[in-house]
Design a protein around this motif. Structure first.
Motif, PDB file in Angstrom:
ATOM      1  N   SER A 405      47.808  18.868   5.169  1.00  0.00           N
ATOM      2  CA  SER A 405      48.886  18.364   4.520  1.00  0.00           C
ATOM      3  C   SER A 405      50.184  19.572   4.275  1.00  0.00           C
ATOM      4  N   SER A 406      50.598  20.043   5.392  1.00  0.00           N
ATOM      5  CA  SER A 406      51.457  20.955   5.493  1.00  0.00           C
ATOM      6  C   SER A 406      52.310  20.825   6.804  1.00  0.00           C
ATOM      7  N   ILE A 407      53.571  21.472   6.903  1.00  0.00           N
ATOM      8  CA  ILE A 407      54.450  21.404   8.029  1.00  0.00           C
ATOM      9  C   ILE A 407      54.330  23.362   8.168  1.00  0.00           C
ATOM     10  N   ARG A 408      53.914  23.550   9.557  1.00  0.00           N
ATOM     11  CA  ARG A 408      53.875  24.764   9.908  1.00  0.00           C
ATOM     12  C   ARG A 408      54.797  25.134  11.127  1.00  0.00           C
ATOM     13  N   MET A 409      54.979  26.549  11.418  1.00  0.00           N
ATOM     14  CA  MET A 409      56.009  26.761  12.325  1.00  0.00           C
ATOM     15  C   MET A 409      55.225  27.879  13.243  1.00  0.00           C
ATOM     16  N   ILE A 410      55.411  27.744  14.472  1.00  0.00           N
ATOM     17  CA  ILE A 410      54.960  28.908  15.451  1.00  0.00           C
ATOM     18  C   ILE A 410      56.629  29.688  15.780  1.00  0.00           C
ATOM     19  N   ASP A 411      56.536  31.019  15.769  1.00  0.00           N
ATOM     20  CA  ASP A 411      57.627  31.772  16.403  1.00  0.00           C
ATOM     21  C   ASP A 411      57.269  32.443  17.718  1.00  0.00           C
TER      22      ASP A 411
END
Length: 684
Positions: A405-411
């Protein structure tokens, strides 16, 4: 034999259980389900189902006592769990292996609050075509009776009502087939097998067809004035004009399968994510249940498999390889293009994968394969069923970690993963709360798109569209609320699963409403996309309708009429532009000497067909396919397909009419058509 298999069953466990109820499984990847609870030997009586629970796919609650003489498999599942979905085909295979001796019962013990609603479970049963009884165990009464620890868990009960054993996770089929076969042979030898079928009342019975069926994802192409729709439950992709809704092509035959070829012969199996090449000539498709990536040549109108073997990966997590067509994948759910790379949200193994567009290999890119919420370096971070993915203008990759239940980010530049919004502490930390970063709460989001510096999220189980600031992490509700269907300034959605953006508008795959919705960011108003050109949506020889057997009637001999009366729900009527069809046929005493078919827009009822009635008996068949729409909002339409079967006796003693009239009446299901969440947004 039973004792041996029971012991084996209790000492072999899969390590791919979705997650454990009530705790973070990071400390124990398979949860406590990986530890035997008890070594059954077929001597422990299975506990009876509690009373007062909602049952689906059956006319009345079942009891284990009533199922004595059959092997029973209980499948403990929850509908947000990808590992539970992976078990469905194998349960179907077991049903086919033991058609008259096995009863599968789904025990739905909800992880998310949205999943505990019986109405929502019914939608999932329809979406995945489950044809066995399911009980709503939202209060975990059955779960606690059986001391279950993880989704999915399967239990075997012998024909005497004794517990044989269990297994948590995937990969149960070979062992279960042996155990069930052994039980059937043992009890058949004692004359204790009951081969009579159980009585079912499937949820799909009596429902009207929707022209889109559970669309999962959508892709807008403003440059090409096109919209691509994953018509997921129809196993095809609809291509329409973005500005007018005119359908220009249908990709796929509509038959579930894995077949390359032309638009009309290619087969998909519950496809989801779509990505379009920069030149607009190639569409990439996440063919989810086929565990494959497909490439659609939009110029040549052909489909080709470019990754995946068609079988789910047996290793967990699966390894990549240089020949993408020989690499087994696990439920690819969404796609995004960035430069020369195709990024894949691989929901089934909780990872992000990527493959170069030249097709030379496919490999895991981020995620350890463990189902959890950990941030950090790409290889050590853990995800939970990534199901939506998008690339920002800065090259950063954003994805919806649905079970977390989350929004994640890959850099990519730093090689790290970070949580943008939603909790990062537990797979059970969800809700519906606007706020900043990790203080905000989402519930199983399935879709995300980066657009004009913001992230727009299909917060699926909250039935909402939310906007996330990728810099500050601020989460704000944009539209939606309770599950439903409503356009305008205060729209309602029903578990939207996909989202895209173009031209200042959001395009939303409103999955359980069987429609595509358009949210205008400048006005805040939502409308339903009206697809036009219904003839292109014909699924050919795939019969979608139901068969209705009407009561026997008697009619006098002579030249007369078959009079067909079709009644529609209040506020609905046949569409004046869409081609509807009626065909009548018979064998025996009734014949149709002239026109026996109608195929044109705007049918009017009652409809008469000339008939000749000769003494004797006959079976008259009426095939009906009618598009009917809301009279106020013609963008909301459904298609009713039914085969009416009428036994007819032609006897001189029947009440005389001059000429004789055979009356056939049919009411379109009012309950299914009257509730707005059942409606599809289609206009011919």
């Amino acid at each position: 034999m039973r004792t041996i298999y029971g012991t084996v069953l209790c000492t072999l466990f899969a390590l791919t259980a979705c997650c454990t109820q009530g705790k973070n499984p990071s400390a124990d990847p398979a949860g406590s389900a990986a530890k035997p609870r008890v070594s059954y030997a077929g001597t422990i009586q299975a506990p009876e189902f509690p009373t007062g629970l909602d049952w689906l796919n059956t006319a009345r609650p079942l009891t284990l006592k009533s199922l004595r003489g059959k092997v029973v498999v209980l499948d403990f599942w929850t509908y947000g769990c990808i590992n539970c979905f992976h078990d469905f085909p194998w349960l179907l295979k077991l049903e086919r292996d033991f058609p008259d001796t096995l009863v599968v019962i789904g025990v739905h013990s909800a992880k998310f609050s949205e999943e505990g609603n019986t109405r929502n479970i019914r939608e999932v049963i329809l979406r995945y075509g489950l044809d066995y009884p399911v009980v709503n165990d939202s209060q975990f009464k059955v779960w606690n009776q059986w001391n279950v620890q993880a989704w999915p868990t399967l239990e075997i009960i012998d024909p005497a009502g004794n517990v044989v054993g269990y297994r948590a996770g995937e990969g149960f089929y070979p062992l279960f087939k042996k155990v069930i076969g052994s039980l059937v042979a043992e009890f058949a030898a004692k004359g204790l097998i009951d081969r009579r079928p159980i009585s079912l009342r499937l949820e799909k019975e009596g429902l009207p067809q929707t022209l889109l069926s559970f669309p999962g994802k959508v892709h807008a192409d403003p440059r090409g004035n096109r919209i691509f729709i994953a018509d997921t439950d129809h196993n095809r992709i609809i291509v329409a004009a973005l500005d007018s809704g005119d359908v220009t092509s249908v990709i796929g035959s509509g038959v579930a399968g894995l077949q390359d070829g032309s638009y009309s012969t290619a087969e998909f199996n519950h496809e989801q994510g779509l990505a379009l090449s920069p030149d607009g000539d190639t569409l990439y498709v996440a063919d989810t249940v086929n565990h494959a990536i497909r490439r659609v040549d939009l110029e040549k109108q052909t489909v080709r498999t470019i990754a995946g073997t068609g079988e789910q990966a047996a290793l967990y997590p699966p390894p990549g390889g240089s020949d993408a067509t020989k690499v087994a994948l696990s439920s690819p759910w969404d796609l995004a293009l960035s430069g020369n790379w195709l990024y894949i949200a691989m929901a089934g193994c909780h990872q992000i994968w990527r493959m170069p567009l030249d097709g030379k290999g496919i490999y895991p890119y981020a995620g350890s394969g463990e189902e959890d919420t950990d941030d950090g370096p790409l290889a050590r971070a853990s995800f939970a069923q990534p199901s939506g993915i998008t690339v920002g203008p800065d090259g950063r990759i954003y994805f919806a970690s649905s079970e977390g239940s989350s929004i994640r980010m890959i850099d990519p530049a730093k090689g790290t993963v970070a949580t943008i919004a939603g909790s990062s502490s537990s797979l059970f930390d969800f809700g519906d709360k606007d706020g900043i970063g990790r203080a905000a709460r989402l519930q199983h989001p399935l879709g995300v798109v980066a657009y004009r510096g913001k992230l727009y999220v299909a917060d699926t189980y909250n039935n909402k569209i939310k906007v996330v600031d990728p810099i500050t992490g601020e989460v704000r509700t944009l539209a939606g609320g309770a599950a439903g269907w409503r356009d305008g300034a205060q729209p309602l959605f029903y578990e939207p699963g996909g989202i895209d953006a173009a031209g200042g508008k959001l395009y939303i795959a409103d999955t359980n409403n069987h429609s595509i919705r358009i949210l205008d960011l400048s006005t805040g108003l939502t409308s339903t996309l009206a697809l036009k050109g219904i003839s292109l949506l014909d699924r050919g020889d795939v019969y979608l309708g139901k068969t209705v057997r009407l009561g026997a009637v008697s009619v006098a001999p002579g030249r007369g009429t078959l009079r067909l009366q079709v009644s529609f729900p209040p506020g609905f009527s046949p569409n004046a532009e869409a081609p509807s069809a009626v065909t009548v046929s018979s064998a025996g005493a009734v014949s149709f000497p002239s026109t026996a078919a109608f195929n044109a827009p705007g049918p009017r009822f009652p409809m008469d067909f000339p008939a000749v009635f000769s003494p004797g008996t006959s079976v008259v068949t009426v095939d009906l396919s009618v598009v009917y729409c809301r009279e106020v909002e013609s963008s909301v339409c459904l298609i009713e397909q039914a085969r009416l079967v009428v036994p007819v006796s032609v006897v001189a003693s029947a009440r005389s009419q001059a000429p004789p009239v055979l009356k056939v009446s049919y009411d379109v299901d009012r309950t299914a058509a009257g509730g707005s969440p059942q409606l599809g947004g289609i206009q011919p």
